[in-house]
Motif scaffolding. Structure first.
Motif, PDB file in Angstrom:
ATOM      1  N   LEU A 230       0.783  -1.408  -0.059  1.00  0.00           N
ATOM      2  CA  LEU A 230      -0.232  -0.091  -0.056  1.00  0.00           C
ATOM      3  C   LEU A 230       1.011   1.441  -0.004  1.00  0.00           C
ATOM      4  N   ASN A 231       2.024   1.164   0.615  1.00  0.00           N
ATOM      5  CA  ASN A 231       2.905   2.508   0.675  1.00  0.00           C
ATOM      6  C   ASN A 231       3.311   2.788  -0.651  1.00  0.00           C
ATOM      7  N   GLY A 232       3.244   1.771  -1.681  1.00  0.00           N
ATOM      8  CA  GLY A 232       3.888   1.981  -2.804  1.00  0.00           C
ATOM      9  C   GLY A 232       3.156   3.110  -3.623  1.00  0.00           C
ATOM     10  N   LEU A 233       1.799   3.452  -3.123  1.00  0.00           N
ATOM     11  CA  LEU A 233       0.981   4.343  -3.791  1.00  0.00           C
ATOM     12  C   LEU A 233       1.632   6.043  -3.742  1.00  0.00           C
ATOM     13  N   ILE A 234       2.579   6.266  -2.936  1.00  0.00           N
ATOM     14  CA  ILE A 234       3.190   7.325  -2.637  1.00  0.00           C
ATOM     15  C   ILE A 234       3.825   7.614  -4.088  1.00  0.00           C
ATOM     16  N   ALA A 235       4.270   6.944  -4.619  1.00  0.00           N
ATOM     17  CA  ALA A 235       5.101   7.311  -6.142  1.00  0.00           C
ATOM     18  C   ALA A 235       3.955   7.593  -6.678  1.00  0.00           C
ATOM     19  N   ALA A 236       3.029   7.143  -7.015  1.00  0.00           N
ATOM     20  CA  ALA A 236       1.833   7.800  -7.896  1.00  0.00           C
ATOM     21  C   ALA A 236       1.594   9.534  -7.615  1.00  0.00           C
ATOM     22  N   HIS A 237       1.644   9.662  -6.241  1.00  0.00           N
ATOM     23  CA  HIS A 237       1.265  11.043  -5.772  1.00  0.00           C
ATOM     24  C   HIS A 237       2.633  11.830  -6.077  1.00  0.00           C
ATOM     25  N   LEU A 238       3.699  11.389  -5.703  1.00  0.00           N
ATOM     26  CA  LEU A 238       4.991  12.239  -5.834  1.00  0.00           C
ATOM     27  C   LEU A 238       5.349  12.643  -7.311  1.00  0.00           C
ATOM     28  N   HIS A 239       5.176  11.551  -7.873  1.00  0.00           N
ATOM     29  CA  HIS A 239       5.693  11.655  -9.369  1.00  0.00           C
ATOM     30  C   HIS A 239       4.572  11.848 -10.382  1.00  0.00           C
ATOM     31  N   GLN A 240       3.345  11.990  -9.853  1.00  0.00           N
ATOM     32  CA  GLN A 240       2.309  12.260 -10.875  1.00  0.00           C
ATOM     33  C   GLN A 240       1.937  10.988 -12.005  1.00  0.00           C
ATOM     34  N   LEU A 241       1.974   9.935 -11.533  1.00  0.00           N
ATOM     35  CA  LEU A 241       2.347   8.911 -12.410  1.00  0.00           C
ATOM     36  C   LEU A 241       0.776   8.258 -12.650  1.00  0.00           C
ATOM     37  N   PRO A 242       0.312   8.051 -13.893  1.00  0.00           N
ATOM     38  CA  PRO A 242      -0.979   7.465 -14.051  1.00  0.00           C
ATOM     39  C   PRO A 242      -1.016   6.021 -14.024  1.00  0.00           C
ATOM     40  N   LEU A 243      -2.024   5.547 -13.307  1.00  0.00           N
ATOM     41  CA  LEU A 243      -2.010   4.000 -13.137  1.00  0.00           C
ATOM     42  C   LEU A 243      -3.615   3.859 -12.826  1.00  0.00           C
ATOM     43  N   LEU A 244      -4.363   2.613 -13.723  1.00  0.00           N
ATOM     44  CA  LEU A 244      -5.532   2.438 -13.445  1.00  0.00           C
ATOM     45  C   LEU A 244      -5.350   0.773 -12.822  1.00  0.00           C
ATOM     46  N   VAL A 245      -6.080   0.937 -11.491  1.00  0.00           N
ATOM     47  CA  VAL A 245      -5.995  -0.341 -10.630  1.00  0.00           C
ATOM     48  C   VAL A 245      -7.169  -0.958 -10.642  1.00  0.00           C
ATOM     49  N   ILE A 246      -7.074  -2.282 -11.090  1.00  0.00           N
ATOM     50  CA  ILE A 246      -8.465  -3.125 -10.720  1.00  0.00           C
ATOM     51  C   ILE A 246      -8.334  -3.803  -9.570  1.00  0.00           C
ATOM     52  N   LEU A 247      -8.975  -3.649  -8.269  1.00  0.00           N
ATOM     53  CA  LEU A 247      -8.627  -4.214  -7.144  1.00  0.00           C
ATOM     54  C   LEU A 247      -9.651  -5.210  -6.881  1.00  0.00           C
ATOM     55  N   ILE A 248      -9.252  -6.562  -7.005  1.00  0.00           N
ATOM     56  CA  ILE A 248     -10.156  -7.554  -6.805  1.00  0.00           C
ATOM     57  C   ILE A 248     -10.162  -7.896  -5.415  1.00  0.00           C
ATOM     58  N   ASN A 249     -11.312  -7.675  -4.627  1.00  0.00           N
ATOM     59  CA  ASN A 249     -11.676  -7.786  -3.354  1.00  0.00           C
ATOM     60  C   ASN A 249     -12.355  -8.891  -2.753  1.00  0.00           C
ATOM     61  N   ASN A 250     -11.699  -9.948  -2.300  1.00  0.00           N
ATOM     62  CA  ASN A 250     -12.426 -11.057  -1.968  1.00  0.00           C
ATOM     63  C   ASN A 250     -12.283 -11.225  -0.395  1.00  0.00           C
ATOM     64  N   ASP A 251     -11.827 -10.200   0.081  1.00  0.00           N
ATOM     65  CA  ASP A 251     -11.496 -10.162   1.661  1.00  0.00           C
ATOM     66  C   ASP A 251     -10.565 -11.476   2.064  1.00  0.00           C
ATOM     67  N   GLY A 252      -9.397 -11.467   1.417  1.00  0.00           N
ATOM     68  CA  GLY A 252      -8.507 -12.673   1.745  1.00  0.00           C
ATOM     69  C   GLY A 252      -7.767 -13.300   0.825  1.00  0.00           C
ATOM     70  N   GLY A 253      -7.117 -14.375   1.050  1.00  0.00           N
ATOM     71  CA  GLY A 253      -6.503 -15.143   0.240  1.00  0.00           C
ATOM     72  C   GLY A 253      -7.294 -15.917  -0.527  1.00  0.00           C
ATOM     73  N   GLY A 254      -7.826 -15.463  -1.794  1.00  0.00           N
ATOM     74  CA  GLY A 254      -8.647 -16.338  -2.471  1.00  0.00           C
ATOM     75  C   GLY A 254      -8.355 -17.562  -3.021  1.00  0.00           C
ATOM     76  N   ILE A 255      -6.809 -17.846  -3.291  1.00  0.00           N
ATOM     77  CA  ILE A 255      -6.403 -18.753  -3.917  1.00  0.00           C
ATOM     78  C   ILE A 255      -6.455 -19.941  -2.974  1.00  0.00           C
ATOM     79  N   PHE A 256      -6.490 -19.784  -1.828  1.00  0.00           N
ATOM     80  CA  PHE A 256      -6.425 -21.039  -0.956  1.00  0.00           C
ATOM     81  C   PHE A 256      -7.622 -21.818  -0.875  1.00  0.00           C
ATOM     82  N   SER A 257      -8.784 -21.125  -1.231  1.00  0.00           N
ATOM     83  CA  SER A 257      -9.984 -21.965  -1.359  1.00  0.00           C
ATOM     84  C   SER A 257     -10.244 -22.837  -2.657  1.00  0.00           C
ATOM     85  N   PHE A 258      -9.225 -22.551  -3.478  1.00  0.00           N
ATOM     86  CA  PHE A 258      -9.064 -23.878  -4.492  1.00  0.00           C
ATOM     87  C   PHE A 258      -8.016 -25.084  -4.116  1.00  0.00           C
ATOM     88  N   LEU A 259      -7.371 -24.841  -2.969  1.00  0.00           N
ATOM     89  CA  LEU A 259      -6.340 -25.751  -2.526  1.00  0.00           C
ATOM     90  C   LEU A 259      -6.676 -26.696  -1.490  1.00  0.00           C
TER      91      LEU A 259
END
Length: 613
Positions: free
Chosen positions: A495-524
């Motif tokens: 999350l702290n990496g977002l500071i680079a977007a602010h400091l350097h005015q970097l464009p980035l479109l983030v698609i945040l898939i929020n399944n509230d946890g480690g979704g891959i483990f439900s397949f394991l």
């Protein structure tokens, strides 16, 4: 069937007798607290810690923070605290706190899970060299023996636990490091047979090796390409074996895509392209590149009818687990691996030959050598058509079935992006579920660069890596957008990496898939152990990411339909800056939706097979 703790009092997997003895002895030696970070390879130790009475488990999602948390606890208690993580860069993230512990004489017992020795230094995912990883900043290091349930092994592991705790506590106090390799299965299922059946023990029955030939033949380049005699021998093999496959894993050489397609066309072989190979979305459409094999290789009917004569693989090991299982099923067929870096990107141990030469040069040499093939030789059986038909039926079944889903489905993010992203875009993808859904559901043939951190496959630093790509685009005066698809835990991890977007005015479109946890483990397999699943593997946080994004001057939108998703993406791509679009899903239903899709694909392939009969 779900196992309970009482069902596992005598674990059928000897690994659990071993780790159970180890964890029990840690507690008896004075360890009362263990800080655990979620992961797959560390499953045996995590479950054993959760079962051990008198041992308090503290879960942390970020290994760097977890290690400093353990440091503070051990400092206040003046007693050793255990610290556990999975393999790969998770262990590297412990390093800053371990340095502090050594310099301030704080006792820590650092436990890093690892791959077994046969999967080290051969391109296996989530694997780095963890031996003496922390150098002089630990008092003692041990690469622990592989688990056994023998009297000697149990005495060894109990003694080791006591020795580690005592050394951490002894003046001057400090950290000790135990690296523990584990083989699958990592859950308490019975261990598979260790030796092949008696009829398969003879070397001649292994992978079709010729008598007195080495198990793996290694051929070195002459200049960029292969020796002339080797090219002639390989060309003869490609003429002989009509039912062949070309597979390309993650790699970054842009010249390889057209070279591979020319080779596939000359051979009449399907070209199975990993989404990070730069071959799948190269802007060239020949019908030879297959993008949906991760789905249709789950169909037993198709796999049973599609035995290859030969496999030619380029690049690192592909992401797809069904493809790996397919290769293992037909492990007696010749597998040739082209590795231009002179390395050993071959964790399957199935390869009969390693070819250390430039992949583009190899393709060009083989195409030229095969150019003299007669017209009669070019009439292949419908091998390629069978794979192409499976590809068409699979995409139709996936599209049709996804349209029936009433809730947001994680995989559809990629089929939507395949239509939305402009040519020249960069799609950066997080590990765990995003890269796997990219593999199955991203079908675009248009020129779109797909990138990810698949060297060690960690969830750390993915957000910052995508922002680094955006900075490079800015430096190159390239206006093409950068889009990141990432899960909630990986987003939180960096999350702290977002500071680079602010400091350097970097464009980035983030698609945040929020399944509230480690979704891959439900397949394991870990999902079959619900009594500790949510605590150790599901790891829900219940966080609202909107304030954090807004703190970094970004725009946050939560969508509830695909119409909203398309509108938000178009707006985000046009506006620039930091844009975060959250797609909220649910882990349990996500598993069922994936399985529903696999059933639909299998049914479509079965219908086609019955109609042909």
């Amino acid at each position: 069937m779900t196992r309970t703790a009482s069902d596992r009092s005598t674990p059928p997997n000897p690994l659990y007798a071993y780790v159970g003895a180890f964890v029990s002895e840690l507690r008896r030696a004075g360890i009362a607290h263990v800080v655990i970070c979620p992961g797959s390879r560390s499953t045996p130790l995590a479950l054993a810690c959760a079962e051990e009475k008198g041992l308090r488990v503290w879960m942390h999602l970020d290994e760097r923070a977890a290690a400093f948390f353990a440091l503070g606890m051990a400092k206040r208690l003046a007693s050793p605290v255990a610290l556990l993580c999975t393999s790969g860069t998770a262990a590297a993230n412990f390093f800053p706190a371990i340095i502090e512990a050594k310099l301030t004489r704080v006792p820590l017992v650092v436990l890093t899970a690892d791959r077994p020795h046969e999967l080290r230094d051969c391109g296996a995912p989530q694997t780095i060299d963890q031996n003496r990883l922390y150098g002089v900043y630990v008092k003692w290091f041990m690469d622990v023996a592989l688990p056994e349930a023998t009297t000697t092994a149990l005495r060894y592991i109990r003694t080791l636990a006591n020795r580690a705790v005592a050394l951490a506590r002894a003046r001057p106090a400090g950290p000790v490091h135990l690296n523990l390799p584990f083989r699958e299965p990592l859950t308490p299922e019975p261990q598979p047979q260790l030796l092949p059946p008696a009829t398969e023990r003879e070397p001649l029955a292994w992978a079709g090796r010729a008598e007195q030939a080495p198990y793996v033949r290694v051929t070195e380049a002459e200049g960029a390409g292969l020796p002339t005699a080797t090219v002639a021998r390989l060309a003869a093999l490609l003429r002989q074996y009509r039912r062949g496959l070309i597979i390309v894993g993650p790699q970054s050489e842009p010249r390889l895509a057209p070279a591979l397609q020319r080779l596939a066309e000359r051979c009449g072989y399907p070209l199975l392209a990993d989404p990070l190979s730069q071959v799948r979305s190269s802007g060239q459409s020949t019908g030879l590149v297959l993008r949906s094999y991760d789905a249709f290789l789950r169909s037993e009917r198709f796999v049973a009818s599609a035995a290859p004569d030969l496999v030619l693989r380029f690049g690192a090991i592909p992401t797809s687990k069904p493809l790996l299982l397919y290769l293992q099923r037909y492990g007696d067929r010749p597998l040739l691996v082209v590795d231009g870096a002179g390395g050993w990107e071959e964790p399957t141990q199935l390869a009969g030959e390693m070819l250390h030469a430039d992949p583009v040069a190899v393709c060009e040499q083989l195409v030229e050598a095969l150019a003299e093939t007669s017209d009669a030789e070019e009439h292949h059986e419908p091998w390629l058509e069978r794979w192409q038909q499976a590809e068409r039926l699979t995409q139709q079944a996936l599209r049709r079935t996804m349209e029936t889903f009433s809730q947001l489905f994680e995989g559809r993010v990629f089929s939507e992006l395949a239509e939305l992203l402009p040519d020249g875009s960069t799609l950066y993808v997080g590990n765990s579920m995003p890269v796997r859904d990219l593999d199955t559901f991203f079908w675009s043939e248009r020129p779109i660069r797909c990138l990810g951190n698949r060297g060690a496959n960690g969830i750390d630093g993915v957000l910052s890596s995508a922002l680094g790509v955006s900075a490079a685009q800015q430096a190159l005066a390239d206006p093409a957008p950068v889009v990141l698809v990432i899960g909630d835990l990986a987003f939180l991890h960096d999350l702290n990496g977002l500071i680079a977007a602010h400091l350097h005015q970097l464009p980035l479109l983030v698609i945040l898939i929020n399944n509230d946890g480690g979704g891959i483990f439900s397949f394991l397999p870990q999902a079959a152990y619900p009594e500790h699943f949510e605590q150790l593997f599901g790891t829900p946080t219940g966080l609202n990411f909107a304030p954090a994004v807004e703190m970094y001057r970004g725009r946050f939108r939560r969508i509830s339909s695909w119409e909203e998703f398309r509108s938000a993406c178009r707006e985000g791509l046009s506006q620039g800056g930091l844009q975060v679009i959250e797609v909220v899903t649910e882990r349990v239903s996500n598993v069922e939706l994936h399985r529903q899709l696999w059933r639909a694909v299998d049914q479509a392939l079965c219908r086609e097979a019955s109609e042909e009969v």
